[in-house]
Design a protein around this motif. Sequence first.
Motif, short mmCIF file in Angstrom:
data_model
loop_
_atom_site.label_atom_id
_atom_site.label_comp_id
_atom_site.label_asym_id
_atom_site.label_seq_id
_atom_site.Cartn_x
_atom_site.Cartn_y
_atom_site.Cartn_z
N UNK A 133 0.84 -1.18 0.00
CA UNK A 133 0.00 0.00 0.00
C UNK A 133 0.89 1.24 0.00
N UNK A 189 0.22 4.15 0.44
CA UNK A 189 -0.17 5.15 1.43
C UNK A 189 0.47 4.87 2.78
N UNK A 190 0.98 3.66 2.96
CA UNK A 190 1.56 3.33 4.27
C UNK A 190 2.87 4.07 4.48
N UNK A 191 3.09 4.48 5.69
CA UNK A 191 4.31 5.25 5.96
C UNK A 191 5.53 4.36 5.77
N UNK A 202 -2.26 0.61 -5.09
CA UNK A 202 -3.41 0.14 -4.33
C UNK A 202 -4.57 1.11 -4.52
N UNK A 238 -6.99 2.02 -2.76
CA UNK A 238 -7.44 2.89 -1.68
C UNK A 238 -6.36 3.86 -1.22
N UNK A 268 -7.02 7.67 -1.02
CA UNK A 268 -7.82 8.28 0.05
C UNK A 268 -6.97 8.77 1.21
N UNK A 269 -5.68 8.56 1.11
CA UNK A 269 -4.78 8.98 2.18
C UNK A 269 -4.54 10.48 2.04
N UNK A 291 -10.82 -1.00 2.79
CA UNK A 291 -9.61 -0.79 1.99
C UNK A 291 -8.74 0.32 2.53
N UNK A 292 -9.40 1.37 3.04
CA UNK A 292 -8.63 2.50 3.53
C UNK A 292 -7.98 2.23 4.88
N UNK A 343 -6.15 -0.36 5.63
CA UNK A 343 -4.93 -1.18 5.59
C UNK A 343 -3.65 -0.37 5.71
N UNK A 344 -3.75 0.93 5.60
CA UNK A 344 -2.55 1.72 5.82
C UNK A 344 -2.27 1.93 7.30
N UNK A 345 -3.22 1.54 8.14
CA UNK A 345 -3.06 1.77 9.57
C UNK A 345 -2.46 0.58 10.32
N UNK A 398 7.71 -2.91 11.63
CA UNK A 398 7.62 -1.62 12.31
C UNK A 398 7.79 -1.81 13.82
N UNK A 458 0.33 5.59 16.58
CA UNK A 458 -0.49 4.82 15.65
C UNK A 458 -1.86 4.42 16.18
#
Lengths: 363, 540
Positions: A14, A16-18, A54, A56, A59-60, B514-515, B517-519, B525, B538
């Motif tokens: 993804x 958008x992930x850091x 990805x 989604x 949306x970040x 879907x949104x 999954x970035x979290x 990590x 987080x």
Amino acid sequence: MQKPTPWHWRSFINPARSDTKNNNENDSRGLTLHHWVRGEGQYDRDQDGTEVDYAFAKFDTKALNETLNTTEIAKTPNPVDLSETERGWTYEETRYLFELCSDYDLRWVVIYDRYDYKSPQPRVMEDLKERYYYVMYRLGQSTVSNSLSADTNNTIPAMNAVGMSSSPSPLFPREAELKRKQYLERLLQRSPSEVAEEEALVIKSRKLEAASKRMLAERADLLHLLDAPQASASVNQYQSSQGLSQFASSLLSADKNKKKKISKVAKKLSAKEEAAYGISYHDKLVPVGVFLRSSKLTAFKPAVAAKVAATLAELGVPPKPVMPTAKVCAKFESVLHSIGVLLEAKKQVDKLETELKILKSKK
Amino acid sequence: MASTSAPAIYGGDEVSALVIDTGSSWTRVGFAGEDAPKAVIPTYYGMRTTDVRNESTTEDKIEDKDKDGDLEMKDASPENSLEQKNTKKSRFIGDESLHLPRSDCEIISPMEDGCVSDWDAITEIWDYALTHQLRVDPTEHPLLLTEQVWNSQENRKRAMEIVFEEINVPAFYLAKSAVCSSFASGKANSLIVDVGSAVASVTPVIDGLVLNKPACHTKYAGDYLNGKIFDMLVEQNVSINPRYLIQSKTQVEPGQPSIFKRKSVLESMKITESYHKFQSKLVLEEWKETMSQALPFAYTGAEQEEPVYEDRLFEFPDGYASVMSEVRFKTTEFLFDPEIIEEATDFRPASSTTDFIRTNEKREITMEDDEVKSDTERETTADKPLPDNTIAKTSTDANVIPSITATEAATAQPSIEGAINNEFSAPGRRPHNLGLSSLIIDTINSCDVDVRSHLANNIVLTGGTTLIPGLADRVNNDVQAALAGLKVRIYAPGNTIERKHSAWIGGSILASLGTFHQLWVSKKEYEEVGIDKLLEKRFR
């Protein structure tokens, strides 16, 4: 028939992930997750078969522009500006506030809830907002003055003149906001009976409003009713009786059209008022239209009529009433009736008397 | 699986994540994206400590004998044993294994105040749920855990350590259960009123984020009600014989003493007090679930029409049946006014709310009084000989069935944990009692004035105890009366699954977005960034 589209269990990263964002330079990748993809999927895959984009990720988004976060504050040419000691704000606390602002995307209720800085004085939400908007304003100022030549400074003093002198922030009306919340607070603290009373009052005022509206409409109707028809043609046509009756029938038909409205307006009058205004009700409409009341007086047979006229002359009453009001006409009618009866009686008496005389003379 | 059928609308993209919601009495486990948890297991375990030196063979023999006595007991139960010096500890987890009577087996809850207190046990419970109920390999699935708002920092650290180092998941997220409940009801702004077994909590959620300062919780929840129901039954001279004691029973007329036969196999066993209590709790819960009802308004007695109490018959497991009417409502009333009994007995005038400080002082005093009072009460109830309506009581004192005392009620010590931070500290703003309605009112009033209308308009009732009939109406009436300026709307889904497992359902929704999954926090990590920073940045 359509060919079935196969589903594939695919790994993806993804963007958008850091961890994906930050690890681009070295070989390691961010968190790889798996999902089912229909057909070939819409994204490119690397050599391992991992999707590198990805759906989604777009949306970040952040409410605060990245360039306006804490690093920007640190880079400000004159950080002393930001540590002005109004309400005891320090540079560190400002940084802390800006971190929260970017973490919670300017959700002030949440920012205030999470605000946990040992500041010299207790902070209310308006303090935080004021500080934020003030610093943003100053940042804008410094970037403008840095990037543009000196003459653009003209706009800044103008802005300063608006509010800077009285309040530290020309952008956030702290006191007004506090006051607004106080009012709102008081509004919410009403007791159930107060709320009920207020609601009742609102309903009442609505009713009054509706009533006044209706009254205005009625008044307009009445005024319309009282308006004389415009004299467009010459009066001559109304001077003959035929013309008059035509006019009457046209009025009557206009009345019929208006009848509904009028009946709404009409109010019940007392007998006294009716008498005063000379209003009378008819069981059925008179087909002839306009007529003179005196023409409706009882007509006697020609033989009798002469006698009646003689009697009236004898009594000093004109043959037709001078002022033919309803009352006068009614009275006149009764007088005529009485005269008629008396004349008849006199006639009978005379007849009997002559008969009596004849009989007596026969003896 | 078919996640892309309507992604434009739902934004779902399933990555086969697991969701665990650990409550005070039930742990819900399942796959993200499903509408109900796959497994719901009790958050209790049986613990038997046996001395290994003392010939463990005899113990085994007894166990064998038990198994001969009752076929159902042969159900294979996963027993996790740890060796500790000379004693052997076995844990019994899961519905089948937990309710089986065993000698010297204590029933223990690994939870305290809604949060985990015994991590070894909870790890085993999770492991049991994942490997025995769900039959999955947790190292393949991201895991979402729920936590309470008041969870301690140490607890959160511990959870993360266990999840990454013992369960070994690839990715992990710790979600606030109030946020999950809010999502489960489809709201981003809401006031979550969660009345579970151990804790009743009221938490404002704004834009999917909890507000910590106004949130509060008390212990006046389901277990507290159980204690009050027990007190009431003791007062009515009813002795509780849980189902496990009963071999057979005879139908008796309502009000007549029960006639039943005890299980003979229990005579040779040493049933622990905690086991008996746990089983008695089931009876109390059954009573609560079938009998309890809430009045539409607080009944103060004065100038008020006496409410109509509906009769209902309750049959205890031992066959004793009784018609109850008023107590069905009176016990529920403790949820709304936990101090009601003390006030009634002491003939103390109702505490005035005119003076903030005085109210507070008085409160503290009454609390102390109450504790003392309830202690003495407890003693008297314990001393009071129970009526002998249990006929088939064998004379053998070998099976000492410990009668449960009102210690159930003792679990509910009046305390309020969540700091009620009041920005506009107007007099009388603190809840004048710790009842449910006043907690809600107080929480709304301590939020920013701009969000109060959102909160009052989205009060979400969740947790098993809120299923008491009439409770939603009562809360609505109370809150509307106190917050006349706001429009109060209560959201209480009629679906019991949604009500009981709302936090799990919300977690399921969250982990399948879907949104979201970035979290996730990945294992890498965890190793590289470190626990403290991750917890701070987080999981918010």
